[in-house]
Design a protein around this motif. Sequence first.
Motif, mmCIF file in Angstrom:
data_model
loop_
_atom_site.group_PDB
_atom_site.id
_atom_site.type_symbol
_atom_site.label_atom_id
_atom_site.label_comp_id
_atom_site.label_asym_id
_atom_site.label_seq_id
_atom_site.Cartn_x
_atom_site.Cartn_y
_atom_site.Cartn_z
ATOM 1 N N LYS A 88 -63.397 -26.904 -78.323
ATOM 2 C CA LYS A 88 -63.710 -26.102 -79.300
ATOM 3 C C LYS A 88 -62.720 -26.018 -80.330
ATOM 4 N N LEU A 89 -61.500 -26.361 -79.875
ATOM 5 C CA LEU A 89 -60.259 -26.582 -81.055
ATOM 6 C C LEU A 89 -61.022 -27.615 -82.037
ATOM 7 N N SER A 90 -61.242 -28.854 -81.437
ATOM 8 C CA SER A 90 -61.895 -29.849 -82.579
ATOM 9 C C SER A 90 -62.849 -29.426 -83.479
ATOM 10 N N THR A 91 -63.668 -28.446 -83.004
ATOM 11 C CA THR A 91 -64.636 -27.953 -83.640
ATOM 12 C C THR A 91 -64.235 -26.842 -84.730
ATOM 13 N N GLN A 92 -62.834 -26.210 -84.619
ATOM 14 C CA GLN A 92 -62.433 -25.581 -85.814
ATOM 15 C C GLN A 92 -61.728 -26.368 -86.748
ATOM 16 N N ILE A 93 -61.133 -27.419 -86.315
ATOM 17 C CA ILE A 93 -60.339 -28.168 -86.940
ATOM 18 C C ILE A 93 -61.251 -28.931 -88.044
ATOM 19 N N LEU A 94 -62.322 -29.622 -87.617
ATOM 20 C CA LEU A 94 -63.269 -30.194 -88.316
ATOM 21 C C LEU A 94 -64.011 -29.408 -89.356
ATOM 22 N N GLN A 95 -64.102 -27.931 -88.899
ATOM 23 C CA GLN A 95 -65.074 -27.334 -90.004
ATOM 24 C C GLN A 95 -64.148 -26.999 -91.178
ATOM 25 N N ASN A 96 -62.796 -27.216 -90.857
ATOM 26 C CA ASN A 96 -61.853 -26.844 -91.859
ATOM 27 C C ASN A 96 -61.455 -28.320 -92.871
ATOM 28 N N ASN A 97 -61.492 -29.232 -91.900
ATOM 29 C CA ASN A 97 -61.248 -30.637 -92.501
ATOM 30 C C ASN A 97 -62.191 -31.490 -91.835
ATOM 31 N N PRO A 98 -63.381 -32.064 -92.094
ATOM 32 C CA PRO A 98 -64.102 -32.934 -91.622
ATOM 33 C C PRO A 98 -63.787 -34.190 -91.723
ATOM 34 N N HIS A 99 -62.824 -34.670 -92.627
ATOM 35 C CA HIS A 99 -62.175 -36.151 -92.611
ATOM 36 C C HIS A 99 -61.272 -36.775 -91.578
ATOM 37 N N VAL A 100 -61.357 -35.686 -90.600
ATOM 38 C CA VAL A 100 -60.118 -36.044 -89.560
ATOM 39 C C VAL A 100 -61.009 -37.158 -88.409
ATOM 40 N N ILE A 138 -55.465 -31.588 -77.990
ATOM 41 C CA ILE A 138 -56.550 -32.009 -78.070
ATOM 42 C C ILE A 138 -56.405 -33.589 -77.546
ATOM 43 N N LEU A 139 -55.597 -34.450 -78.154
ATOM 44 C CA LEU A 139 -55.451 -35.937 -77.681
ATOM 45 C C LEU A 139 -54.573 -35.802 -76.333
ATOM 46 N N GLY A 140 -53.823 -34.607 -75.858
ATOM 47 C CA GLY A 140 -53.071 -34.859 -74.571
ATOM 48 C C GLY A 140 -54.225 -34.435 -73.558
ATOM 49 N N SER A 141 -55.483 -34.028 -73.846
ATOM 50 C CA SER A 141 -56.317 -33.316 -72.842
ATOM 51 C C SER A 141 -57.127 -34.525 -72.585
ATOM 52 N N ARG A 142 -57.433 -35.855 -73.270
ATOM 53 C CA ARG A 142 -58.245 -36.618 -73.332
ATOM 54 C C ARG A 142 -58.108 -37.418 -71.646
ATOM 55 N N LEU A 174 -49.847 -25.736 -87.503
ATOM 56 C CA LEU A 174 -50.900 -25.321 -86.621
ATOM 57 C C LEU A 174 -52.081 -26.509 -86.064
ATOM 58 N N TYR A 175 -52.141 -27.257 -87.324
ATOM 59 C CA TYR A 175 -52.895 -28.706 -87.181
ATOM 60 C C TYR A 175 -52.136 -29.661 -86.055
ATOM 61 N N LYS A 176 -51.080 -29.654 -86.326
ATOM 62 C CA LYS A 176 -50.140 -30.907 -85.622
ATOM 63 C C LYS A 176 -50.232 -30.415 -83.984
ATOM 64 N N LYS A 177 -50.316 -29.099 -83.832
ATOM 65 C CA LYS A 177 -50.158 -28.336 -82.489
ATOM 66 C C LYS A 177 -51.349 -28.554 -81.703
ATOM 67 N N GLY A 178 -52.472 -28.302 -82.689
ATOM 68 C CA GLY A 178 -54.021 -28.533 -82.196
ATOM 69 C C GLY A 178 -54.296 -29.981 -81.938
ATOM 70 N N MET A 179 -53.905 -31.126 -82.635
ATOM 71 C CA MET A 179 -54.022 -32.211 -82.454
ATOM 72 C C MET A 179 -53.428 -33.018 -81.355
#
Length: 313
Positions: free
Chosen positions: A50-62, A35-39, A27-32
Motif C-alpha cells: 500500500k505504501l508503494s501505491t502512495q509513493i507512486l501516486q506522487n511520483n510514478p518515475h520510481v 518497502i525494500l526491507g520487507s521483500r 518520508l520517501y527514504k523511510k518509506g523506501m
Amino acid sequence: MHGRLKVRTTEEQKLLKEKENNKKLGLYKKGMTFILGSRRKDSYDEEAFKLSTQILQNNPHVYTLWNYRKEVLLIEIERRDKEPEFLIEEFLDTELRFVEQCIIISPKCYSAWHHRYWVLNNHPKPNWKEEFKLCSKFLARDDRNLHGWDYRRLIINKIGRILNEELKFSTDRIRTNFSNYSSWHYRSTLRTLDEDNLEEELDLVINAVYTDPNDSSAWFYFRWILSHKELLKEKCEKVLDDLMVLEQMEPDCKWVLIAKNWASQILSDDDNIINRKSYAECDLPKLIDMDPLRKARYVDELKKVTDSIGDNN
C-alpha cells in the motif's frame, strides 16, 4: 499593521519550501527503506504494498517500486495455483486501474507504460481490444506522446489491425496537428513507400509544409520520402518546383532551402551535376546567413559540390 495579512518575503518562502521538501524526502527514504526491507521470495507485506501505491501516486518515475510490484504480482499469480478460488483477475484489474491513474498523472513515464503491458501479458484474460481503445483515448488527449505511440504498436501486435485503419488514424492525427513528430514517425513505420503510395505521401507532406513551413516535424518526414531516391527521379523536378513556389511565399524559412538542397542531391548524377551546382551555389550561401550555427556544415557541402564539378570537367 493590524488587520493586514503578513506577506512572506521570497527568502522566507524559499526556506519554507526547502523545509517542506526535506520533510517529503525524509518520508520517501523511510518509506523506501521499509518497502525494500520487507521483500520476500514467497510473501509480501500488505502495508509495504500500500505504501508503494502512495509513493507512486506522487511520483510514478520510481522504477524500483514498479519492479517491486511485479514481484508482488508474481507471488499472487502463484497463489492462484494453490488457491483456485483466489480471484487473480480482480487483483490484476485493480493494478491496471492504478497504473492508468499513474499514466494520467505522468503520461510520459516509461516505467508506468512498461508495467501496464507486463500486467496485461500476465493477465489470464487480457482485454486487448479495450486496451487499444484506452490507448487511442490517451493519444487523443496528447498525440505528441511517443510512449503512447510505442504502446499502440505493442497492442496492435496483439489484436491485429487493418493497415488502412491505422493510416487513417495517423492522417487524422496529423491533420489535427501538423506539428507532431510522433504521428509522422508512426506513419513511416506502417508501410513501405512504393510507386503506388508515393503520390499520396507527397501530397500529404507538401500540404503540411505549405500550411506551417517553419515547423520541423513534417520536414523530417519529407526527408524520409526523399531518401527513396529510386522512386523520386521522375517526380523530383515537380518537388523542386513546389519548393520554389513555397520559397517565394516564405523567403525567410530555412527549411525550404534545406529541402531544395536535399531534393537537388537526387538529381546529382553525372547528367545533372550542373543543375545540382546551381541550387547549391544559390541556396547554401543563404543558409550560411540564416543558420549560422551550422555554417561549417554548409561551407563544407558547398566545397564538395564545387570540387565535384571540377572533377567532372
